[in-house]
Design an enzyme around this catalytic site. Structure first.
Site, PDB file in Angstrom:
ATOM      1  N   SER A  60       9.987  23.331  60.239  1.00  0.00           N
ATOM      2  CA  SER A  60       8.793  24.152  60.403  1.00  0.00           C
ATOM      3  C   SER A  60       9.096  25.370  61.281  1.00  0.00           C
ATOM      4  O   SER A  60      10.012  26.132  60.987  1.00  0.00           O
ATOM      5  CB  SER A  60       7.664  23.290  60.972  1.00  0.00           C
ATOM      6  OG  SER A  60       6.439  23.969  60.977  1.00  0.00           O
ATOM      7  N   ASP A 209       5.776  19.523  54.812  1.00  0.00           N
ATOM      8  CA  ASP A 209       6.374  19.688  56.139  1.00  0.00           C
ATOM      9  C   ASP A 209       7.446  18.629  56.411  1.00  0.00           C
ATOM     10  O   ASP A 209       7.215  17.430  56.249  1.00  0.00           O
ATOM     11  CB  ASP A 209       5.264  19.575  57.190  1.00  0.00           C
ATOM     12  CG  ASP A 209       5.690  20.065  58.560  1.00  0.00           C
ATOM     13  OD1 ASP A 209       6.676  19.523  59.100  1.00  0.00           O
ATOM     14  OD2 ASP A 209       5.038  20.965  59.107  1.00  0.00           O
TER      15      ASP A 209
END
Length: 355
Positions: A60, A209
């Site tokens: 991320s 993610d």
């Protein structure tokens, strides 16, 4: 509060002092706008110039910082590259770069309203909508940010190893992308929160993610072709002094626990492997396939503990610079207290925490 107990450095006569710049790996945790804390950490380390970053892993925002760092090192000014990344984040329309569960409310009411049960009920109702419903055109301003701030050709040609993790939705496992594969889609996949953005498809596989399964990935930094020293930079506090009681605080703490769980598991495995090597139950060093990893950490605990989950969506420039300043201060402290251990021994005691 430091959750990683620091080791007392051994006397200089017992361990040879490294000469020149010290090769290290960086492991960069994800955490939305709090990634600006890592910006400050890396900025201070680059300014000091006693570390030679040879491998980076990230998820991320950590992956974004890693890509900007590798891009900048390849093109000649890594500090400027990181500054460019965060300026683009700020200039790309605010919180929606990282997503925002309160994106329908531009006014951003004060905390006392946000903690009101009626506000929470409205937020929950809005969260019940899929991004395929409220964002059918799949608009994601992060792609523009990344293309403006990162030279992906330079990244892919770099001799610095870069590992970016994303979660393969259908397979339910981590996909690790390596240096030659890194592009804007890979970084967007690594940062894709599924309740805010549509899954990012790469080679026919949808990704979310990477922090759900590894945050950040440590195992690729333990191979024979990476430095023995790994510097972990976290964004989610591992420990809290108080039990959360309000709805907002409970959600915040649960988020931290969930996104820290993969890291805790990997750290426990590293601690166990180190103990087995020390007792001769695994062959380490030059006599076997396993090796000691010298772990170091610049942690969020104490530096970001006063911030809520909502602030991870705040890309206002003053706030980002506050985070950067905190990161630089944290790196200053680490350079003073822990840098002498790099190349010699771990500066954190994993056995005390995970052994």
């Amino acid at each position: 509060m430091a959750i990683f107990k620091r080791k007392t450095a051994q006397p200089a006569e017992d361990l040879p002092a490294p000469t020149g710049r010290r090769p290290v790996c960086l492991a960069l945790q994800g955490g939305g706008a709090h990634g600006a804390f890592q910006w400050g950490v890396i900025d201070r380390l680059l300014e000091d110039d006693r570390l030679d970053v040879r491998a980076v892993s990230g998820v991320s925002a950590g992956a974004m910082n890693g890509a900007a760092l590798v891009s900048g090192l390849a093109t000649g000014d890594a500090r400027a590259a990181l500054d460019k990344l965060w300026r683009e984040v700020n200039q790309s329309g605010g919180r929606n770069v990282f997503g925002d569960s309160a994106m329908w409310n531009a006014a951003q009411p004060p905390d006392w309203i946000k903690d009101n049960p009626f506000w929470r009920a409205g937020e929950t109702l809005a969260m019940s909508m899929s991004p395929y419903e409220f964002n059918p055109l799949n608009h994601n301003p992060l792609k523009r940010v990344l293309k403006a701030a990162v030279d992906f050709g330079a990244v892919q040609a770099s001799d610095i190893k870069l590992f970016v993790a994303a979660t393969a939705v259908r397979q339910g496992k981590t996909r690790l992308f390596e240096t030659h594969e890194i592009n804007a889609d890979v970084l967007m996949a690594s940062a894709c929160l599924p309740h805010l953005f549509q899954a990012v498809e790469i080679d026919g596989e949808p990704y979310w993610d990477g922090g759900y399964l590894t945050n950040p990935p440590l195992w690729p930094l333990t191979g024979e072709d990476t430095p023995d020293d790994v510097l972990l930079v976290t964004l989610n506090p591992l420990a809290r002094d108080e039990t959360p009681r309000s709805a907002g605080d409970i959600v915040d703490r649960l988020n931290e626990i969930v996104f820290n769980a993969p890291l805790v598991a990997e750290l426990r495995a590293i601690a166990l492997a180190g103990e087995l090597i020390a007792h001769g139950q695994l062959k380490g060093g030059g006599s076997g396939p396993y090796r000691h990893v010298r772990l170091h950490a610049i942690e969020a605990d104490g530096w970001l503990s006063d911030l809520s989950l909502r602030s991870k969506f705040n890309t206002e420039w003053t706030f980002l610079n506050d985070l950067k300043a905190r990161g630089r201060a944290a790196a200053d402290d680490w350079l003073t207290t822990c840098l002498p251990s790099v190349g010699r021994q771990s500066s954190v005691d994993l056995q005390a925490r995970f052994g």
